[in-house]
Design a protein around this motif. Sequence first.
Motif, PDB file in Angstrom:
ATOM      1  N   ARG A 167       0.851  -1.207   0.000  1.00 62.14           N
ATOM      2  CA  ARG A 167       0.000   0.000   0.000  1.00 62.14           C
ATOM      3  C   ARG A 167       0.887   1.259   0.000  1.00 62.14           C
ATOM      4  O   ARG A 167       0.574   2.239  -0.677  1.00 62.14           O
ATOM      5  N   ILE A 168       1.987   1.219   0.737  1.00 62.81           N
ATOM      6  CA  ILE A 168       2.904   2.365   0.774  1.00 62.81           C
ATOM      7  C   ILE A 168       3.542   2.562  -0.601  1.00 62.81           C
ATOM      8  O   ILE A 168       3.624   3.675  -1.115  1.00 62.81           O
ATOM      9  N   LEU A 169       3.976   1.446  -1.186  1.00 56.91           N
ATOM     10  CA  LEU A 169       4.549   1.489  -2.541  1.00 56.91           C
ATOM     11  C   LEU A 169       3.569   2.151  -3.516  1.00 56.91           C
ATOM     12  O   LEU A 169       3.937   3.047  -4.272  1.00 56.91           O
ATOM     13  N   SER A 188       1.041   4.158  -2.819  1.00 58.76           N
ATOM     14  CA  SER A 188       0.751   5.559  -2.501  1.00 58.76           C
ATOM     15  C   SER A 188       1.904   6.456  -2.935  1.00 58.76           C
ATOM     16  O   SER A 188       1.702   7.604  -3.301  1.00 58.76           O
ATOM     17  N   LEU A 189       3.140   5.923  -2.882  1.00 53.80           N
ATOM     18  CA  LEU A 189       4.299   6.736  -3.266  1.00 53.80           C
ATOM     19  C   LEU A 189       4.455   6.852  -4.779  1.00 53.80           C
ATOM     20  O   LEU A 189       4.890   7.875  -5.288  1.00 53.80           O
ATOM     21  N   SER A 190       4.123   5.773  -5.477  1.00 55.84           N
ATOM     22  CA  SER A 190       4.592   5.703  -6.867  1.00 55.84           C
ATOM     23  C   SER A 190       3.504   5.792  -7.924  1.00 55.84           C
ATOM     24  O   SER A 190       3.816   5.945  -9.101  1.00 55.84           O
ATOM     25  N   MET A 191       2.244   5.671  -7.533  1.00 55.50           N
ATOM     26  CA  MET A 191       1.239   5.534  -8.592  1.00 55.50           C
ATOM     27  C   MET A 191       0.321   6.743  -8.699  1.00 55.50           C
ATOM     28  O   MET A 191       0.066   7.452  -7.735  1.00 55.50           O
TER      29      MET A 191
END
Lengths: 192, 192
Positions: free
Chosen positions: A139-141, A143-146
């Motif tokens: 989920r963090i990935l 939120s940061l990248s998409m």
Amino acid sequence: MVDKFRTYLGQFAVFTETEIDLVLSKATVKRLRKRQFLLVEGDVCTHSAWIVQGLLRMFFSDHTGKEHTVEFAVENNFISDRQSQSTGKPSLMSIDALENSEVLLFALDDVDHLIETIPSLAKMSRRASTSQIGFLQNRILLSLSMSADEKYKVMRQQYGELMQRVPQHMIASYLGVTPATLSRVRKKYEQG
Amino acid sequence: MVDKFRTYLGQFAVFTETEIDLVLSKATVKRLRKRQFLLVEGDVCTHSAWIVQGLLRMFFSDHTGKEHTVEFAVENNFISDRQSQSTGKPSLMSIDALENSEVLLFALDDVDHLIETIPSLAKMSRRASTSQIGFLQNRILLSLSMSADEKYKVMRQQYGELMQRVPQHMIASYLGVTPATLSRVRKKYEQG
């Protein structure tokens, strides 16, 4: 309810009837009406809730009163504020019911004792924790990248029919986008 | 190295010397040079790494090649891609060393077996998992609800001196802000 919980546990490890009875003997059934709170910000989170039926969310209210959705949880899932559980400090978040719901509540001390007594439960707990950590890392990935479009698409894949049960402004707050952005993204998604 | 690991385990539960020896007998020491990869995107994550010395990061490269930092980990912490571990699927992320580092590698099967054999390790593993889930839930809360200023302030509190060891553009990518925004926020913070 007993059958549902047995099926749930059986996904992770093999349990005897006696073990399942022992686990269930520590559960308290709680019914929540829509909008009722299970955990209120400022209280210490002393229980984990397994959802028999219904839909809960964990959220944070910022100083302007705006609500930010950290987690949704439907049937066959646990929900709790693990930071408060881990530190013993008051929770920064609240948990409420988005539908009339039924949960099994397990006190943390009982869970600790059960896990020490039942090896299959220890295995189940480890697998569930690893899976939850993986989900949160992912989920963090996202939120940061998409982009909003991509996040919405992944959320549709992960949550499926849950998306129909949750008000749009909460989906927006889960994705960290404005309701207007979500509305644009949804239209685009539905037009394929 | 043995003493450090013993102290680490001792924070969570009481271990006998024999138990610690048994755990360590399953560890492989690995040295990583700065910029060396421990896990490469596309590989399945089959080990957990406990950092004896150094600094590692887990990150995701998007389709433009931009890197997004999901986690930093320094001495006395574990790092691994739990989603890949949990699903057995190739990792979406990579883990590399930001400094010359030394880690203890534990194969997942060995960890499972050790946890089943050593009750204190089961307890330690549960506590560490609960704490990590809490940390990640909190990170999501911050990313959804806080301004760049607030996120930076919390990161300073959580990570302390780590902030001096990490390039600024990686701190920006961890916070999900541009390097220009981070630079503005830092100036403001340092002026009090």
